[in-house]
Design a protein around this motif. Structure first.
Motif, short mmCIF file in Angstrom:
data_model
loop_
_atom_site.label_atom_id
_atom_site.label_comp_id
_atom_site.label_asym_id
_atom_site.label_seq_id
_atom_site.Cartn_x
_atom_site.Cartn_y
_atom_site.Cartn_z
N PHE A 14 0.81 -1.22 0.00
CA PHE A 14 0.00 0.00 0.00
C PHE A 14 0.84 1.27 0.00
N TYR A 15 2.01 1.25 0.63
CA TYR A 15 2.80 2.47 0.80
C TYR A 15 3.92 2.51 -0.23
N ARG A 16 3.52 2.71 -1.49
CA ARG A 16 4.46 2.85 -2.59
C ARG A 16 4.18 4.17 -3.29
N ARG A 17 5.22 4.80 -3.72
CA ARG A 17 5.08 6.13 -4.31
C ARG A 17 4.36 6.07 -5.66
N THR A 18 3.41 6.98 -5.82
CA THR A 18 2.73 7.12 -7.11
C THR A 18 3.25 8.33 -7.87
N VAL A 19 3.99 9.20 -7.18
CA VAL A 19 4.64 10.35 -7.82
C VAL A 19 6.03 10.49 -7.23
N LEU A 20 6.88 11.23 -7.89
CA LEU A 20 8.23 11.49 -7.40
C LEU A 20 8.18 12.26 -6.09
N ALA A 21 9.04 11.89 -5.14
CA ALA A 21 9.08 12.56 -3.84
C ALA A 21 9.30 14.06 -4.02
N GLY A 22 8.54 14.85 -3.25
CA GLY A 22 8.69 16.29 -3.28
C GLY A 22 7.93 17.01 -4.36
N THR A 23 7.18 16.28 -5.20
CA THR A 23 6.47 16.91 -6.31
C THR A 23 4.98 17.08 -6.04
N LYS A 24 4.50 16.60 -4.90
CA LYS A 24 3.06 16.64 -4.61
C LYS A 24 2.85 16.95 -3.14
N PRO A 25 2.02 17.96 -2.81
CA PRO A 25 1.77 18.27 -1.40
C PRO A 25 0.94 17.17 -0.74
N ILE A 26 0.91 17.18 0.59
CA ILE A 26 0.15 16.19 1.33
C ILE A 26 -1.34 16.29 0.98
N THR A 27 -1.98 15.16 0.86
CA THR A 27 -3.42 15.11 0.58
C THR A 27 -4.18 15.06 1.90
N THR A 28 -5.10 15.99 2.09
CA THR A 28 -5.85 16.05 3.35
C THR A 28 -7.34 15.82 3.18
N ILE A 29 -7.84 15.90 1.95
CA ILE A 29 -9.27 15.73 1.69
C ILE A 29 -9.45 14.63 0.66
N MET A 30 -10.40 13.75 0.92
CA MET A 30 -10.72 12.70 -0.05
C MET A 30 -11.97 13.12 -0.82
N THR A 31 -11.85 13.22 -2.12
CA THR A 31 -12.98 13.53 -2.98
C THR A 31 -13.72 12.25 -3.32
N PRO A 32 -14.97 12.34 -3.77
CA PRO A 32 -15.68 11.12 -4.19
C PRO A 32 -14.93 10.34 -5.26
N ASP A 33 -14.26 11.04 -6.18
CA ASP A 33 -13.50 10.33 -7.22
C ASP A 33 -12.35 9.53 -6.61
N MET A 34 -11.64 10.13 -5.64
CA MET A 34 -10.56 9.41 -4.96
C MET A 34 -11.12 8.21 -4.21
N CYS A 35 -12.24 8.41 -3.54
CA CYS A 35 -12.86 7.30 -2.80
C CYS A 35 -13.21 6.16 -3.73
N ARG A 36 -13.81 6.49 -4.85
CA ARG A 36 -14.24 5.45 -5.79
C ARG A 36 -13.03 4.69 -6.34
N GLN A 37 -11.95 5.42 -6.65
CA GLN A 37 -10.76 4.77 -7.19
C GLN A 37 -10.17 3.79 -6.17
N ARG A 38 -10.13 4.20 -4.90
CA ARG A 38 -9.57 3.32 -3.88
C ARG A 38 -10.44 2.10 -3.65
N HIS A 39 -11.75 2.30 -3.62
CA HIS A 39 -12.66 1.16 -3.48
C HIS A 39 -12.47 0.16 -4.62
N GLU A 40 -12.35 0.67 -5.83
CA GLU A 40 -12.20 -0.22 -6.98
C GLU A 40 -10.89 -0.99 -6.92
N GLN A 41 -9.83 -0.34 -6.44
CA GLN A 41 -8.56 -1.04 -6.28
C GLN A 41 -8.67 -2.16 -5.24
#
Length: 828
Positions: free
Chosen positions: A371-398
């Motif tokens: 589960f804890y593998r990088r999806t983007v290069l370190a330092g290129t994306k700020p911390i995610t604090t809010i889950m949108t419905p699209d993010m929720c749906r993607q995680r459920h499908e995974q």
């Protein structure tokens, strides 16, 4: 030199003290119980009971470390202090359950030294670096923390049986000599009360490095008051700083229906509901919180209801089933039930469709490494604090891709993919639900009536309808795995709580602080590990941040503080938006680690200069010190070891350990456990037996029927076959046979069962390859007197669900020459 009080000697307290000392500060640790370890503190009896998860020799926690130097410490006290149950194993692997610069191998070396230092001794009494299971036990974690403290913290820092009751801020103007003198006189002054009082010895405040001055124009500090629970005396002392590390495991949070009848103490939260009838058959139901659950043998032959849908709820339901007569799991909402070893893909590909079928690329890894593998290069994306419905749906499908097909048939799956997914990690829960050992009731407990019957507001698995039902079952014990409430209000001054915007009823994010750690209007006060779902790597970086700020080595700008306060408030607002509230407030683990690490490296220096004013050389030096120091690319696994700043050997060792996990994930080492769980349930089978004989002209015989796999015990599965052996068109004979399947390392062993007991070994299967069409294949030979059985076991997996099993035996001997092929498909 600042003197800092650390409240709590759990994992967060230990790592906070370690970094405070390393940065030249004095440290005094207050611990209310008789030992260090906090939630991971284990009693001596814990070592005698461990589950079968990655079993390995355990170190008895009765082997005391030098730091546990309280002469009055005894096993009874430890049992009362212990918050976890015997036999518990972590739900994340040892690669994540560790601090940044203290690998498990170092802990093992210290344990070996304490046991006498001999190789022989290590195999029988200690856990070596290779024998520590992938998912450490409660005892392993306790020993790890003791080894950590032994390495970094002077024993004189610890003060046991010291229950902190009040922390009050003060401010001293250095130009006022009278105020400064008063403060100095109060350093060791006791409360004026009618009890016998003593103060902490000056030896209890210890520093390991040189003095570091502060740049503040006025001196802020805190008066700490505490009670010694052994001597029943009250004390107080002024400190320059305070670090709160008491964590979330404080006051048990019981279901609403039990609040009015529950009495809670520091060590127990037990309710007894008794019928008013004077009859000897009157119903009595014990209500316990999960912190009171220690061992399944305490519930021998009882009917036990376990309330909750968390990791502890499912794991305790599994554990108590080993002794209870009946286990009812009351599930208020359906999470994704995930084992500790999960299927995943070798490479992270953000463009890959979830419907792609890359069976040839499927591997099995510890859940955190998957589960804890990088999806983007370190330092290129700020911390995610809010889950949108699209993010929720993607995680459920995974999650559905790997776990849904099996869970759907057994428990059901979450119904709303537009809300954040919840995960409960358990290896055996679905197995025991599938074979009927655990009975599931979907709903929420309302109360227990005078007859001892449980009232549940039942819901359908898809959460579309509700109704209150009375379970027609007398329950002996209700185990409430319903979390904890924070208790900062029990010792922090009101002014501090108001600044933190503290809400004691908020079980999600009860306070506002930068990185859940610092507040600009509370100088020299910090919180470490005070957020739900705390990880040891995050807690370590929080402690480093606090130590550098307290010591004056790190200067945070007002803009940084305000930005992080906004982030904290944004996270807290999710509490009011239940439909988008994630399972944990800081759900972006990698982003959180990177945010803390970036602050440690890029913050301005203590002289007050901002980053924009730094010269080019300083900027380059900080860039060379970037954290994490390794595993920064897409697909890389993130563990705490990559966030330490000075030891390349730790990074190399961590990378080697992860590489070895990938090797095991590809070569089938984890497949036996996956297969054994996938088999649990009922199957239809058809067997064809072909006799190779010139006289019989390859005569064929047919057998068909059902096969049931169950788990009578957690360490094996029972195979029971009931079928009809078709001898001719009009004649059949009933057939029956049993085997036991046992996981032994990377082997799946199959034993004969005779007269209801395990007999001799039949096959020892090693899964070594996966075909292009998705079948894992294992082979084994068995010589039975003069007959040679060549076995071939093939299983097709859809995520964690077995969709087909093919077992072939080629038998040759003096009087035997045949091949039996059994095809199994899930029972309809």
């Amino acid at each position: 030199m600042l003197e800092v009080a650390v409240i709590g000697a759990g994992s967060a307290g230990l790592v906070a003290a370690r970094h405070l000392l390393a940065n030249g500060l004095k440290c005094c640790i207050f611990e209310a119980t008789s030992t260090m370890g906090g939630a991971w503190a284990a009693s001596a009896s814990s070592s005698s009971s461990s589950s079968s998860i990655n079993s390995a020799p355990l170190v008895s926690s009765s082997t005391s470390h030098p730091l546990n130097n309280n002469n009055n410490n005894n096993d009874n006290n430890n049992v009362n202090n212990q918050k976890m149950w015997n036999g518990l194993h972590t739900n994340l692997s040892k690669h994540t359950c560790c601090f940044t610069d203290f690998p498990w191998s170092t802990s093992s070396e210290l344990l070996l030294q304490n046991s006498g230092g001999s190789t022989t001794a290590s195999t029988s009494t200690t856990s070596t670096s290779t024998s520590i299971p992938t998912f450490p036990s409660l005892v392993d974690m306790d020993n790890y923390l003791h080894s950590y403290a032994e390495t970094f913290i002077d024993p004189l820092c610890f003060n046991y049986h010291c229950h902190v009751t009040n922390v009050v801020p003060y401010c001293i103007d250095p130009v006022d000599p009278a105020a400064a003198a008063t403060n100095n006189n109060n350093k060791d002054k006791d409360d004026d009360d009618d009890t016998t009082t003593t103060s902490i010895s000056s030896e209890a405040v210890v520093s390991t490095t040189t003095d570091t001055s502060t740049t503040s124009s006025s001196r802020h500090g805190y008066r700490v008051e505490w009670t010694n629970t052994e001597t029943r005396t009250r004390h107080s002392r002024n400190f320059d700083g305070v670090v709160v590390t008491t964590g979330f495991f404080s006051k048990p949070n019981l279901p609403m229906g039990f609040d009015t009848t529950t009495t809670t103490s520091s060590s127990s939260s037990t309710t007894t509901t008794t019928s008013p009838s004077s009859s000897s058959s009157s119903a009595t139901t014990r209500i316990l919180h999960s912190q009171d659950y220690k061992h399944h043998t305490d519930f021998q032959d009882q009917t036990v209801a376990v309330v909750g849908s968390s990791f502890s709820a499912f794991e305790i339901a599994v554990d108590v089933s080993q002794s209870a007569k009946r286990v009812i799991s009351i599930v208020p909402s359906i999470p994704w039930v995930v084992p500790r070893i999960v299927p995943t893909h070798d490479h992270v590909d953000n463009n890959k469709s979830n419907n792609d079928n890359d069976n040839d690329n499927t591997i099995f890894l510890p859940v955190d490494l998957a589960f804890y593998r990088r999806t983007v290069l370190a330092g290129t994306k700020p911390i995610t604090t809010i889950m949108t419905p699209d993010m929720c749906r993607q995680r459920h499908e995974q999650l559905q891709r790997y776990f849904g097909s099996r869970q759907q048939d057994i428990l059901g799956i979450p119904s709303d993919f537009d809300t954040p997914p919840k995960i409960a990690i358990s290896d055996y829960y679905l197995d025991l639900v599938a074979d009927g050992t655990i009975q599931v009731v979907h709903g929420r407990v309302t109360h227990v009536d005078e007859r001892g019957l449980l009232h549940v507001e039942k819901t359908s698995p898809d959460d579309t309808s509700t109704a209150v039902h009375v379970l027609p079952i007398n329950v002996d014990t209700i185990l409430c795995c319903t979390g904890y409430l924070p208790q900062l209000q029990s010792f922090l001054d009101t002014s501090i709580l108001q600044t933190l915007e503290y809400d004691p009823t908020d079980t999600f994010a009860p306070l506002t602080a930068c990185w859940d750690t610092l507040h600009p209007r509370l100088p020299n006060l910090a919180l470490v590990g005070m957020y739900r779902g705390s990880y040891m790597g995050v807690v370590d970086l929080q402690a480093q941040l606090v130590a550098k700020v307290f010591s004056g080595k790190l200067h945070l700008t007002p803009a940084q503080y305000e930005h992080e306060l906004d982030v904290s408030r944004t996270i807290r607002r999710q509490q009011q938006q239940q439909h988008l509230r994630p399972q944990f407030p800081r759900f972006d683990y990698i982003g959180y680690m990177d945010s803390l690490a970036g602050t440690l490296v890029m913050a301005g220096e203590a002289d007050g200069t901002d980053n924009d004013d730094d010269n080019q050389q300083q900027q380059q030096q900080r860039q060379q010190q970037q954290l994490p120091r390794a595993n920064r690319n897409v697909g890389d696994v993130v563990t705490p070891a990559f966030y330490q700043s000075h030891d390349d050997t730790i990074i190399e060792s961590a990378q080697n350990d992860i590489a070895n996990e990938f090797v095991k994930g590809r070569n089938g080492s984890h497949v036996p456990a996956i297969v054994m769980s996938a088999l649990i349930g009922s199957w239809d089978f058809h067997r064809t037996i072909v006799h190779f004989s010139t006289t019989n002209n390859n005569h064929q015989e047919q057998v068909h029927g059902t096969i049931k796999y169950s788990r009578p015990k957690l360490d094996y599965a029972l195979y029971r076959e009931d079928g009809l052996y078709r001898l001719s068109e009009h004649k059949s004979l009933p057939v029956f046979r049993e085997y036991e399947y046992v996981c032994n390392g990377d082997m799946l062993e199959v034993y004969f069962v005779e007269t209801g007991k395990r007999a001799h070994l039949f096959l020892s299967l090693k899964f070594q390859e996966q075909t292009n069409d998705g079948y894992w294949i294992a082979t084994s030979d068995h010589l039975c007197i003069k007959d040679l059985y060549r076995g071939k076991f093939q299983i097709k997996l859809d995520g964690l669900k077995a969709t087909e099993v093919v077992i072939t035996y080629r038998v040759k001997g003096p009087s035997k020459d045949y091949e039996a092929t059994t095809i199994m498909t899930p029972h309809k």
